[in-house]
Design a protein around this motif. Structure first.
Motif, PDB file in Angstrom:
ATOM      1  N   ALA A   1       0.831  -1.208   0.000  1.00 18.20           N
ATOM      2  CA  ALA A   1       0.000   0.000   0.000  1.00 18.20           C
ATOM      3  C   ALA A   1       0.861   1.252   0.000  1.00 18.20           C
ATOM      4  O   ALA A   1       0.541   2.237  -0.687  1.00 18.20           O
ATOM      5  CB  ALA A   1      -0.922  -0.009   1.212  1.00 18.20           C
ATOM      6  N   ALA A   2       1.957   1.228   0.750  1.00 18.56           N
ATOM      7  CA  ALA A   2       2.833   2.406   0.821  1.00 18.56           C
ATOM      8  C   ALA A   2       3.453   2.714  -0.535  1.00 18.56           C
ATOM      9  O   ALA A   2       3.627   3.889  -0.895  1.00 18.56           O
ATOM     10  CB  ALA A   2       3.922   2.173   1.866  1.00 18.56           C
ATOM     11  N   SER A   3       3.791   1.673  -1.298  1.00 20.25           N
ATOM     12  CA  SER A   3       4.391   1.912  -2.609  1.00 20.25           C
ATOM     13  C   SER A   3       3.350   2.250  -3.667  1.00 20.25           C
ATOM     14  O   SER A   3       3.630   2.998  -4.611  1.00 20.25           O
ATOM     15  CB  SER A   3       5.196   0.681  -3.056  1.00 20.25           C
ATOM     16  N   ALA A   4       2.125   1.725  -3.504  1.00 24.90           N
ATOM     17  CA  ALA A   4       1.082   1.946  -4.511  1.00 24.90           C
ATOM     18  C   ALA A   4       0.341   3.263  -4.333  1.00 24.90           C
ATOM     19  O   ALA A   4      -0.092   3.883  -5.315  1.00 24.90           O
ATOM     20  CB  ALA A   4       0.084   0.798  -4.473  1.00 24.90           C
ATOM     21  N   PHE A   5       0.190   3.703  -3.067  1.00 29.21           N
ATOM     22  CA  PHE A   5      -0.609   4.906  -2.772  1.00 29.21           C
ATOM     23  C   PHE A   5       0.185   5.848  -1.860  1.00 29.21           C
ATOM     24  O   PHE A   5      -0.268   6.171  -0.755  1.00 29.21           O
ATOM     25  CB  PHE A   5      -1.928   4.515  -2.104  1.00 29.21           C
ATOM     26  N   PRO A   6       1.338   6.307  -2.295  1.00 30.38           N
ATOM     27  CA  PRO A   6       2.175   7.123  -1.404  1.00 30.38           C
ATOM     28  C   PRO A   6       1.526   8.458  -1.055  1.00 30.38           C
ATOM     29  O   PRO A   6       1.082   9.203  -1.937  1.00 30.38           O
ATOM     30  CB  PRO A   6       3.456   7.324  -2.216  1.00 30.38           C
ATOM     31  N   GLY A   7       1.453   8.743   0.236  1.00 27.27           N
ATOM     32  CA  GLY A   7       0.985  10.041   0.696  1.00 27.27           C
ATOM     33  C   GLY A   7      -0.493  10.299   0.545  1.00 27.27           C
ATOM     34  O   GLY A   7      -0.963  11.405   0.845  1.00 27.27           O
ATOM     35  N   GLU A   8      -1.276   9.310   0.106  1.00 25.69           N
ATOM     36  CA  GLU A   8      -2.711   9.535  -0.087  1.00 25.69           C
ATOM     37  C   GLU A   8      -3.477   9.292   1.212  1.00 25.69           C
ATOM     38  O   GLU A   8      -3.151   8.395   1.983  1.00 25.69           O
ATOM     39  CB  GLU A   8      -3.251   8.620  -1.192  1.00 25.69           C
ATOM     40  N   ASP A   9      -4.491  10.111   1.437  1.00 24.36           N
ATOM     41  CA  ASP A   9      -5.349   9.972   2.615  1.00 24.36           C
ATOM     42  C   ASP A   9      -6.496   9.031   2.252  1.00 24.36           C
ATOM     43  O   ASP A   9      -7.485   9.437   1.635  1.00 24.36           O
ATOM     44  CB  ASP A   9      -5.875  11.344   3.031  1.00 24.36           C
ATOM     45  N   LEU A  10      -6.347   7.761   2.612  1.00 25.98           N
ATOM     46  CA  LEU A  10      -7.269   6.732   2.168  1.00 25.98           C
ATOM     47  C   LEU A  10      -7.738   5.876   3.337  1.00 25.98           C
ATOM     48  O   LEU A  10      -7.087   5.819   4.378  1.00 25.98           O
ATOM     49  CB  LEU A  10      -6.575   5.803   1.155  1.00 25.98           C
ATOM     50  N   VAL A  11      -8.868   5.206   3.128  1.00 28.74           N
ATOM     51  CA  VAL A  11      -9.278   4.138   4.038  1.00 28.74           C
ATOM     52  C   VAL A  11      -9.380   2.860   3.213  1.00 28.74           C
ATOM     53  O   VAL A  11      -9.677   2.894   2.012  1.00 28.74           O
ATOM     54  CB  VAL A  11     -10.606   4.439   4.757  1.00 28.74           C
ATOM     55  N   PHE A  12      -9.133   1.726   3.868  1.00 28.14           N
ATOM     56  CA  PHE A  12      -9.059   0.438   3.182  1.00 28.14           C
ATOM     57  C   PHE A  12     -10.262  -0.409   3.579  1.00 28.14           C
ATOM     58  O   PHE A  12     -10.489  -0.668   4.758  1.00 28.14           O
ATOM     59  CB  PHE A  12      -7.733  -0.242   3.516  1.00 28.14           C
ATOM     60  N   VAL A  13     -11.022  -0.817   2.567  1.00 30.57           N
ATOM     61  CA  VAL A  13     -12.294  -1.497   2.785  1.00 30.57           C
ATOM     62  C   VAL A  13     -12.154  -2.973   2.420  1.00 30.57           C
ATOM     63  O   VAL A  13     -11.987  -3.321   1.243  1.00 30.57           O
ATOM     64  CB  VAL A  13     -13.413  -0.864   1.944  1.00 30.57           C
ATOM     65  N   PRO A  14     -12.205  -3.878   3.411  1.00 31.46           N
ATOM     66  CA  PRO A  14     -12.096  -5.306   3.098  1.00 31.46           C
ATOM     67  C   PRO A  14     -13.351  -5.852   2.446  1.00 31.46           C
ATOM     68  O   PRO A  14     -14.470  -5.464   2.794  1.00 31.46           O
ATOM     69  CB  PRO A  14     -11.867  -5.939   4.476  1.00 31.46           C
ATOM     70  N   VAL A  15     -13.150  -6.753   1.498  1.00 28.78           N
ATOM     71  CA  VAL A  15     -14.277  -7.493   0.930  1.00 28.78           C
ATOM     72  C   VAL A  15     -14.823  -8.403   2.024  1.00 28.78           C
ATOM     73  O   VAL A  15     -14.064  -9.129   2.671  1.00 28.78           O
ATOM     74  CB  VAL A  15     -13.819  -8.315  -0.288  1.00 28.78           C
TER      75      VAL A  15
END
Length: 222
Positions: free
Chosen positions: A99-113
């Motif tokens: 996640a750190a390499s794919a979405f650097p610095g983005e303010d996101l939440v992670f939603v599990p299936v």
């Protein structure tokens, strides 16, 4: 008193441990090496996630940490089917690194299936939710099953898409949030597409998807 009391002589503790190993043999979940739950080589492998990227459906970009082959596939199956939940921790760390390499610095939440009721009854725990917790990523349980689905494992691409279509609904908590969908394995991407549809319908901005592993593009054209 614990079976391994500090007052117990070393030779007795060793003999007791050997007896337990005989009754309950342990082997590496990845390579099968004896007398260790996770050998050093497989532990190093999990600490070095790859930068795998594929696009599914109408442009949903999926970032995965491992190819679903060999040791990573065996370890993930051990977590999912053999109850070896301790593997969720190293897999969770790999998800966090990916996640750190794919979405650097983005303010996101992670939603599990979400896990189906049948899978929860069979395993006794929710795999993707467990992996997301162990990752330490900011999580939001914003998806719920809307209906029952068949087991995806024996289905082809079109059958998978039909099977999961309309099977998820997002909660109001997703509205206005920038989210990443999390799953254990991406095969055709049908489940991730359905999750994206449900979240988008609820007003979320889906920025991509994150999975532990991605199947090779052989049987399924994902």
């Amino acid at each position: 008193m614990s079976s391994f009391s500090p007052l117990m002589p070393d030779v007795v503790r060793a003999a007791f441990a050997d007896a337990l190993a005989f009754v309950l043999p342990v082997s590496c979940a990845g390579c099968g090496a004896a007398d260790v739950a996770l050998c050093p080589a497989c532990a190093v492998l999990l600490a070095r996630p790859s930068d795998l990227v594929r696009s599914v459906g109408d442009g949903l970009v999926v970032h995965s940490a491992f190819r679903y082959v060999d040791e990573p596939a065996r370890m993930l199956r051990a977590l999912k089917e053999d109850g070896r939940t301790a593997l969720a921790r190293p897999f969770g760390r790999a998800l966090a690194m990916r996640a750190a390499s794919a979405f650097p610095g983005e303010d996101l939440v992670f939603v599990p299936v979400p896990t189906s009721r049948a899978s929860m009854r069979r395993r006794g725990y929710r795999v993707v939710e467990l992996l997301t917790r162990r990752s330490g990523l900011p999580a939001l349980a914003a998806l719920r099953p809307a209906r029952r689905t068949a087991d995806q494992r024996t289905l082809g691409r079109e059958e998978r898409a039909s099977n999961v279509r309309g099977s998820l609904v997002a909660t109001p908590a997703a509205s206005g949030r920038r989210v990443v969908v999390v799953d254990d394995v991406v095969t055709t991407g049908a489940t991730l597409e359905e999750a994206m549809r449900a979240l988008t319908a609820a007003g979320a901005d889906v920025r991509g998807a994150l999975t532990v592993a991605a199947t090779p593009k052989r049987r399924f054209d994902a």
